[in-house]
Structures are given as structure tokens and as C-alpha cells.
Write a protein that holds these residues in place. Sequence first.
Motif, PDB file in Angstrom:
ATOM      1  N   GLU A 103      50.001  54.436  66.397  1.00 50.57           N
ATOM      2  CA  GLU A 103      50.979  53.721  65.891  1.00 50.57           C
ATOM      3  C   GLU A 103      51.361  53.382  64.587  1.00 50.57           C
ATOM      4  O   GLU A 103      52.190  52.666  64.024  1.00 50.57           O
ATOM      5  N   LYS A 104      50.407  54.146  63.594  1.00 56.15           N
ATOM      6  CA  LYS A 104      50.534  53.836  62.253  1.00 56.15           C
ATOM      7  C   LYS A 104      50.013  52.722  61.716  1.00 56.15           C
ATOM      8  O   LYS A 104      50.674  51.744  60.816  1.00 56.15           O
ATOM      9  N   PHE A 105      49.267  51.738  62.378  1.00 57.94           N
ATOM     10  CA  PHE A 105      48.853  50.261  62.059  1.00 57.94           C
ATOM     11  C   PHE A 105      48.233  50.216  60.621  1.00 57.94           C
ATOM     12  O   PHE A 105      48.322  49.347  59.830  1.00 57.94           O
ATOM     13  N   GLU A 106      47.683  51.381  60.113  1.00 58.23           N
ATOM     14  CA  GLU A 106      47.254  51.463  58.939  1.00 58.23           C
ATOM     15  C   GLU A 106      48.112  51.650  57.781  1.00 58.23           C
ATOM     16  O   GLU A 106      47.524  51.467  56.622  1.00 58.23           O
ATOM     17  N   ASN A 107      49.319  52.107  57.886  1.00 63.06           N
ATOM     18  CA  ASN A 107      50.311  52.428  56.916  1.00 63.06           C
ATOM     19  C   ASN A 107      50.398  51.185  56.088  1.00 63.06           C
ATOM     20  O   ASN A 107      50.426  50.177  56.281  1.00 63.06           O
ATOM     21  N   GLY A 108      50.377  51.684  54.714  1.00 61.51           N
ATOM     22  CA  GLY A 108      50.354  50.666  53.609  1.00 61.51           C
ATOM     23  C   GLY A 108      49.303  49.530  53.274  1.00 61.51           C
ATOM     24  O   GLY A 108      49.322  48.837  52.522  1.00 61.51           O
ATOM     25  N   LEU A 109      48.207  50.040  53.991  1.00 64.77           N
ATOM     26  CA  LEU A 109      47.030  48.818  53.860  1.00 64.77           C
ATOM     27  C   LEU A 109      45.951  49.756  53.253  1.00 64.77           C
ATOM     28  O   LEU A 109      44.955  48.963  52.776  1.00 64.77           O
ATOM     29  N   ASN A 110      45.844  50.718  52.660  1.00 65.57           N
ATOM     30  CA  ASN A 110      44.938  51.491  52.091  1.00 65.57           C
ATOM     31  C   ASN A 110      43.446  51.460  52.413  1.00 65.57           C
ATOM     32  O   ASN A 110      42.515  51.161  52.061  1.00 65.57           O
ATOM     33  N   ILE A 111      43.686  51.810  53.636  1.00 65.21           N
ATOM     34  CA  ILE A 111      42.503  52.088  54.526  1.00 65.21           C
ATOM     35  C   ILE A 111      41.613  53.203  54.008  1.00 65.21           C
ATOM     36  O   ILE A 111      42.010  54.412  54.865  1.00 65.21           O
ATOM     37  N   THR A 112      40.598  53.316  53.528  1.00 63.12           N
ATOM     38  CA  THR A 112      39.959  54.359  53.101  1.00 63.12           C
ATOM     39  C   THR A 112      38.557  54.704  53.736  1.00 63.12           C
ATOM     40  O   THR A 112      38.184  55.750  53.808  1.00 63.12           O
ATOM     41  N   ASN A 113      37.975  53.531  54.050  1.00 60.90           N
ATOM     42  CA  ASN A 113      36.669  53.407  54.644  1.00 60.90           C
ATOM     43  C   ASN A 113      36.646  52.597  55.847  1.00 60.90           C
ATOM     44  O   ASN A 113      37.285  51.665  55.785  1.00 60.90           O
ATOM     45  N   VAL A 114      35.699  52.986  56.861  1.00 53.97           N
ATOM     46  CA  VAL A 114      35.699  51.822  57.811  1.00 53.97           C
ATOM     47  C   VAL A 114      34.115  51.606  58.129  1.00 53.97           C
ATOM     48  O   VAL A 114      33.279  52.388  57.911  1.00 53.97           O
ATOM     49  N   PRO A 115      34.044  50.375  58.463  1.00 53.24           N
ATOM     50  CA  PRO A 115      35.057  49.421  58.867  1.00 53.24           C
ATOM     51  C   PRO A 115      35.365  48.693  57.686  1.00 53.24           C
ATOM     52  O   PRO A 115      34.872  48.639  56.400  1.00 53.24           O
ATOM     53  N   THR A 116      36.689  48.209  57.638  1.00 60.79           N
ATOM     54  CA  THR A 116      37.280  47.274  56.429  1.00 60.79           C
ATOM     55  C   THR A 116      37.629  46.153  57.398  1.00 60.79           C
ATOM     56  O   THR A 116      38.543  46.160  58.234  1.00 60.79           O
ATOM     57  N   PHE A 117      37.306  44.996  56.761  1.00 62.87           N
ATOM     58  CA  PHE A 117      37.705  43.711  57.242  1.00 62.87           C
ATOM     59  C   PHE A 117      38.533  43.090  56.235  1.00 62.87           C
ATOM     60  O   PHE A 117      38.229  42.654  55.130  1.00 62.87           O
ATOM     61  N   ILE A 118      39.945  42.771  56.568  1.00 59.08           N
ATOM     62  CA  ILE A 118      41.005  42.077  55.549  1.00 59.08           C
ATOM     63  C   ILE A 118      41.088  40.643  56.149  1.00 59.08           C
ATOM     64  O   ILE A 118      41.553  40.362  57.244  1.00 59.08           O
TER      65      ILE A 118
END
Length: 156
Positions: A103-118
Amino acid sequence: MTSEVTTVQTSDMLVGKHDKKALLKTPYNLWFQPNYENYKPNTATLSELKKHTEGVTITVFMGTWCEDSQHSIPEFYKVLDAIGFDTEKVTLIMVDKSKTTPEKFENGLNITNVPTFIFYKNGKELHRIVESFMESAEKDMLKILSRQPYKHAYEN
């Protein structure tokens, strides 16, 4: 004080939006449950953290295949449960090994590593925790939500 961490390698991988309930099912509960139960958050920090949750929403990107996620996600939920945070205000997004979703939920959010908590307050990003906690789940969350200086693992 470091508690023992359970990690489980499995070929099963969740991808897309899910909620905590998905992690309570086999095979994910094999790491979620022991890591959740073994984590003992600092009660004084929890009391302070609870004062700063008004208007907060959290988006979490994780990989069920990722050891850092298997360690941090149960601790994160233990803290939320301890302060009575409404988990309806948490968006949990599972990514594949390339850190993407169909679904491309990550688009525009600069997710480079997981986990990422925003962490968001009234819809505006406050800060994020990337890959691992710098001190502990509750101490890092308190710093972010009370607007104290905070740098995640990949920030200069």
C-alpha cells in the motif's frame, strides 16, 4: 539491568496495517509474549509520561522478521498498557525486508530502519525513535512527548 530477550526466526512475515492482536498469534507470540512479560518499565517515568499523552498519536513501522522489532515492540506496548494509552491511537505497519508495504504506507516518511516509532501531537510530527531505544522505551517516549532534547540512533 538488561532482561533476557527472546528472538524467533520464522519464514512467516506480516506485511501491511495490523494491530497488537496480530502479534499475540503464533508464531509472533513466541517472541512477543516473553519480551512483553520480562520488561519492567520504570514506574516513576511512567507516571510522568502519562501526563504528556493528550493529543498524541503514534505510527510504528516494524518487521516481524527483525530482531530489533522483536525486542522493542513488546516493550513499547508494555509501556502503553502501563499508562493506559488508547492503542486505537497507534497505527502499526508491518514492512517487508526492503521496508516497504504493497500500500506504500512508508512513502514520504523516510523509513530507513525498523522499528521506527513516529510520535505526533495534534497531527504534527514531534520526533521519532529509530531502530532502538537510547535509554529505555518509557524514558525515550517521555523525552519526546515532554519536548526535551532527544536524538535517535541515526541522528547527528
